[in-house]
Design an enzyme around this catalytic site. Structure first.
Site, PDB file in Angstrom:
ATOM      1  N   ARG A  28      -1.117   9.043 -10.003  1.00 32.61           N
ATOM      2  CA  ARG A  28      -1.096   7.814  -9.189  1.00 32.61           C
ATOM      3  C   ARG A  28      -0.417   6.644  -9.906  1.00 32.61           C
ATOM      4  O   ARG A  28       0.284   5.848  -9.287  1.00 32.61           O
ATOM      5  CB  ARG A  28      -2.531   7.412  -8.800  1.00 32.61           C
ATOM      6  CG  ARG A  28      -3.219   8.420  -7.893  1.00 32.61           C
ATOM      7  CD  ARG A  28      -4.643   7.970  -7.563  1.00 32.61           C
ATOM      8  NE  ARG A  28      -4.648   6.675  -6.906  1.00 32.61           N
ATOM      9  CZ  ARG A  28      -4.431   6.485  -5.605  1.00 32.61           C
ATOM     10  NH1 ARG A  28      -4.222   7.513  -4.815  1.00 32.61           N
ATOM     11  NH2 ARG A  28      -4.451   5.278  -5.098  1.00 32.61           N
TER      12      ARG A  28
ATOM     13  N   ASN B 287     -11.041  -2.557  -5.291  1.00 25.26           N
ATOM     14  CA  ASN B 287     -10.312  -1.547  -6.070  1.00 25.26           C
ATOM     15  C   ASN B 287     -11.007  -1.151  -7.384  1.00 25.26           C
ATOM     16  O   ASN B 287     -10.639  -0.157  -8.007  1.00 25.26           O
ATOM     17  CB  ASN B 287      -8.871  -2.005  -6.358  1.00 25.26           C
ATOM     18  CG  ASN B 287      -7.970  -1.948  -5.147  1.00 25.26           C
ATOM     19  OD1 ASN B 287      -7.058  -2.756  -5.003  1.00 25.26           O
ATOM     20  ND2 ASN B 287      -8.185  -0.983  -4.250  1.00 25.26           N
ATOM     21  N   TRP B 288     -12.083  -1.876  -7.763  1.00 27.52           N
ATOM     22  CA  TRP B 288     -12.861  -1.464  -8.945  1.00 27.52           C
ATOM     23  C   TRP B 288     -13.550  -0.132  -8.700  1.00 27.52           C
ATOM     24  O   TRP B 288     -14.018   0.500  -9.647  1.00 27.52           O
ATOM     25  CB  TRP B 288     -13.914  -2.520  -9.294  1.00 27.52           C
ATOM     26  CG  TRP B 288     -13.350  -3.858  -9.656  1.00 27.52           C
ATOM     27  CD1 TRP B 288     -13.330  -4.965  -8.855  1.00 27.52           C
ATOM     28  CD2 TRP B 288     -12.719  -4.253 -10.888  1.00 27.52           C
ATOM     29  NE1 TRP B 288     -12.726  -6.013  -9.504  1.00 27.52           N
ATOM     30  CE2 TRP B 288     -12.342  -5.612 -10.763  1.00 27.52           C
ATOM     31  CE3 TRP B 288     -12.435  -3.586 -12.084  1.00 27.52           C
ATOM     32  CZ2 TRP B 288     -11.706  -6.314 -11.784  1.00 27.52           C
ATOM     33  CZ3 TRP B 288     -11.799  -4.292 -13.101  1.00 27.52           C
ATOM     34  CH2 TRP B 288     -11.445  -5.627 -12.940  1.00 27.52           C
TER      35      TRP B 288
ATOM     36  N   ASP C  83       0.828  -1.213   0.000  1.00 31.61           N
ATOM     37  CA  ASP C  83       0.000   0.000   0.000  1.00 31.61           C
ATOM     38  C   ASP C  83       0.863   1.265   0.000  1.00 31.61           C
ATOM     39  O   ASP C  83       1.978   1.264   0.520  1.00 31.61           O
ATOM     40  CB  ASP C  83      -0.920  -0.025   1.234  1.00 31.61           C
ATOM     41  CG  ASP C  83      -2.092   0.937   1.092  1.00 31.61           C
ATOM     42  OD1 ASP C  83      -2.390   1.375  -0.043  1.00 31.61           O
ATOM     43  OD2 ASP C  83      -2.707   1.258   2.133  1.00 31.61           O
ATOM     44  N   GLY C  84       0.305   2.326  -0.571  1.00 31.52           N
ATOM     45  CA  GLY C  84       0.955   3.637  -0.514  1.00 31.52           C
ATOM     46  C   GLY C  84       1.502   4.151  -1.836  1.00 31.52           C
ATOM     47  O   GLY C  84       2.139   5.208  -1.879  1.00 31.52           O
TER      48      GLY C  84
ATOM     49  N   ARG D  26     -12.213   2.524  -7.949  1.00 33.80           N
ATOM     50  CA  ARG D  26     -11.334   3.633  -8.354  1.00 33.80           C
ATOM     51  C   ARG D  26     -11.746   4.149  -9.735  1.00 33.80           C
ATOM     52  O   ARG D  26     -12.563   3.537 -10.410  1.00 33.80           O
ATOM     53  CB  ARG D  26      -9.880   3.163  -8.347  1.00 33.80           C
ATOM     54  CG  ARG D  26      -9.480   2.763  -6.943  1.00 33.80           C
ATOM     55  CD  ARG D  26      -8.024   2.446  -6.828  1.00 33.80           C
ATOM     56  NE  ARG D  26      -7.714   2.140  -5.436  1.00 33.80           N
ATOM     57  CZ  ARG D  26      -6.519   2.130  -4.911  1.00 33.80           C
ATOM     58  NH1 ARG D  26      -5.476   2.405  -5.670  1.00 33.80           N
ATOM     59  NH2 ARG D  26      -6.339   1.859  -3.633  1.00 33.80           N
TER      60      ARG D  26
HETATM   61  C1  IPE Z   1      -5.388  -2.756  -0.256  1.00 31.72           C
HETATM   62  O1  IPE Z   1      -5.067  -1.417  -0.404  1.00 31.72           O
HETATM   63  C2  IPE Z   1      -5.387  -3.435  -1.588  1.00 31.72           C
HETATM   64  C3  IPE Z   1      -4.088  -3.568  -2.232  1.00 31.72           C
HETATM   65  C4  IPE Z   1      -2.923  -3.254  -1.713  1.00 31.72           C
HETATM   66  C5  IPE Z   1      -4.123  -4.144  -3.555  1.00 31.72           C
HETATM   67  P1  IPE Z   1      -6.193  -0.295  -0.537  1.00 31.72           P
HETATM   68  O2  IPE Z   1      -5.491   1.004  -0.620  1.00 31.72           O
HETATM   69  O3  IPE Z   1      -7.126  -0.626  -1.629  1.00 31.72           O
HETATM   70  O4  IPE Z   1      -6.978  -0.436   0.845  1.00 31.72           O
HETATM   71  P2  IPE Z   1      -7.870   0.613   1.636  1.00 31.72           P
HETATM   72  O5  IPE Z   1      -8.892   1.151   0.674  1.00 31.72           O
HETATM   73  O6  IPE Z   1      -6.961   1.698   2.120  1.00 31.72           O
HETATM   74  O7  IPE Z   1      -8.455  -0.168   2.762  1.00 31.72           O
HETATM   75  C1  IPE Z   2      -1.639   0.228  -3.365  1.00 32.45           C
HETATM   76  O1  IPE Z   2      -1.405   1.588  -3.384  1.00 32.45           O
HETATM   77  C2  IPE Z   2      -1.822  -0.353  -4.742  1.00 32.45           C
HETATM   78  C3  IPE Z   2      -3.205  -0.738  -5.064  1.00 32.45           C
HETATM   79  C4  IPE Z   2      -4.204  -0.738  -4.232  1.00 32.45           C
HETATM   80  C5  IPE Z   2      -3.450  -1.173  -6.425  1.00 32.45           C
HETATM   81  P1  IPE Z   2      -2.591   2.617  -3.366  1.00 32.45           P
HETATM   82  O2  IPE Z   2      -2.988   2.916  -4.764  1.00 32.45           O
HETATM   83  O3  IPE Z   2      -3.712   2.162  -2.505  1.00 32.45           O
HETATM   84  O4  IPE Z   2      -1.895   3.899  -2.726  1.00 32.45           O
HETATM   85  P2  IPE Z   2      -2.523   4.901  -1.674  1.00 32.45           P
HETATM   86  O5  IPE Z   2      -3.029   4.090  -0.531  1.00 32.45           O
HETATM   87  O6  IPE Z   2      -3.617   5.637  -2.365  1.00 32.45           O
HETATM   88  O7  IPE Z   2      -1.378   5.783  -1.292  1.00 32.45           O
HETATM   89 MG    MG Z   3      -4.123   2.380  -0.546  1.00 35.30          MG
END
Ligand code: IPE
Ligand code: IPE
Ligand code: MG
Length: 241
Positions: free
Chosen positions: A32, A67-68, A19-20, A70
Site C-alpha cells: 500500500r 485513518n489511525w 482516495d485510491g 490502519r
Molecule cells: C478518506 O479516505 C481520507 C483520506 C483521503 C485521507 P479513506 O479511504 O480513509 O475513507 P473511507 O474509509 O473509504 O471512508
Molecule cells: C487514500 O488512499 C490515502 C489515505 C487515506 C491516506 P487509500 O489508502 O484510502 O487507498 P484505498 O482506498 O485503500 O484504495
Molecule cells: Mg481509501
C-alpha cells in the site's frame, strides 16, 4: 470552452479527497505504501497546475482522524512520508509561490512532524499565488468539537456572550477560519462519500466523484473536472436568474 473562459469560471477553492492509493498499489501487486508514494507525486502535479487553471485555494485530505485504524506499519509509513514530503518539497513550494497551511489536530502527531509543519507554514507565509492546505489528522466532526470547546471557554471566561453566538462565530474557531469555503470537492476512486471531510465548510460545495484512482489523477483530468464545474448552475437556495 476557451482557456480564458475556463479560468474565469474556475472554482476559487478546490478540495480533494485523494482516495485510491491502496487499490492502485494492489493492482500492481505492490504494498500500500507504494501507492501512497505515487499519490504524493501526483500532489505536486496538481498543485503546479492550479495557477494555470485559475484555482487559488487547494485543500487536500492527506490523513483522517479515522485513518489511525490502519495497521501500525501503514500509519508509521505515512507519517514518514509526510515528513519526507515537507523536507523535500519545501524549497520548490517556496519558489513556486505556494503558501502552505495545515488543518487538523496536531496533538496526536509526533513532535518532529509538527515542527516541520510549523516551519513550512512560516517559510511560505509570504506567498500568495496558490494557497495549499493539507488536512492531516483532520476530521470534520473533530474540528467542530475542538472549535466548540474553545468557543465555550471564551464564554466561560466572559470574553463572548452566548447571545452573540451564530454561525459566523463558530466559523471563526474552525481550523479553516482564514480560508474561503470550498466551491468544489473532488473525490477520486469511485467512492461516493465524504468521509468526515470539511463538513461545515462544504455546506454549498459542488461535488465530483470520479472513478480514477488518485495516483492516476493527471493534470488533464483535473482540468476536465474543472471545466465540468464551470458548466454548473449554483443557486445557493435562490431561484435561477
Ligand atoms: C478518506 O479516505 C481520507 C483520506 C483521503 C485521507 P479513506 O479511504 O480513509 O475513507 P473511507 O474509509 O473509504 O471512508
Ligand atoms: C487514500 O488512499 C490515502 C489515505 C487515506 C491516506 P487509500 O489508502 O484510502 O487507498 P484505498 O482506498 O485503500 O484504495
Ligand atoms: Mg481509501
Amino acid at each position: 470552452m476557451a482557456a480564458d473562459d475556463q479560468i474565469a469560471r474556475a472554482p476559487h477553492h478546490v478540495a480533494c479527497i485523494m482516495d485510491g492509493n491502496g487499490r492502485w498499489a494492489a493492482g500492481r501487486g505492490r504494498p500500500r505504501l507504494f501507492g501512497h508514494h505515487a499519490g504524493a507525486r501526483r500532489v505536486k502535479e496538481i498543485v503546479r497546475a492550479c495557477p494555470d487553471l485559475g484555482v487559488r485555494y487547494l485543500t487536500i485530505f492527506a490523513f483522517s482522524t479515522e485513518n489511525w485504524k490502519r495497521t501500525q506499519s501503514e500509519v508509521s509509513g505515512l507519517m514518514k512520508l509526510f515528513r519526507r514530503y515537507i523536507q523535500r518539497e519545501a524549497r520548490d513550494l517556496l519558489a513556486e509561490g505556494v503558501r502552505v497551511r495545515f488543518i487538523g489536530d496536531r496533538v496526536r502527531l509526533d513532535e518532529k512532524l509538527v515542527r516541520l509543519m510549523d516551519e513550512l507554514e512560516l517559510l511560505t507565509s509570504r506567498n500568495d499565488k496558490v494557497h495549499l492546505t493539507i488536512a492531516l489528522n483532520y476530521g470534520g466532526r473533530d474540528e467542530i468539537g475542538r472549535a466548540t470547546k474553545r468557543l465555550a471557554q471564551e464564554i466561560a471566561d466572559g470574553k463572548l456572550s452566548a447571545h452573540e453566538v451564530d454561525e459566523t462565530t463558530l466559523a471563526r474557531f474552525l481550523d479553516t477560519h482564514v480560508l474561503p469555503d470550498p466551491d468544489l470537492v473532488i473525490r477520486t476512486s469511485g467512492e461516493a462519500r465524504i468521509s468526515n471531510f470539511l463538513l461545515w465548510q462544504s455546506a454549498y460545495a459542488e461535488y465530483e466523484f470520479i472513478d480514477t484512482l488518485w495516483p492516476d489523477f493527471t493534470r488533464e483530468e483535473f482540468s476536465k473536472v474543472l471545466r465540468a464545474y464551470g458548466a454548473r448552475d449554483r443557486r445557493f437556495g435562490a431561484v435561477p436568474a
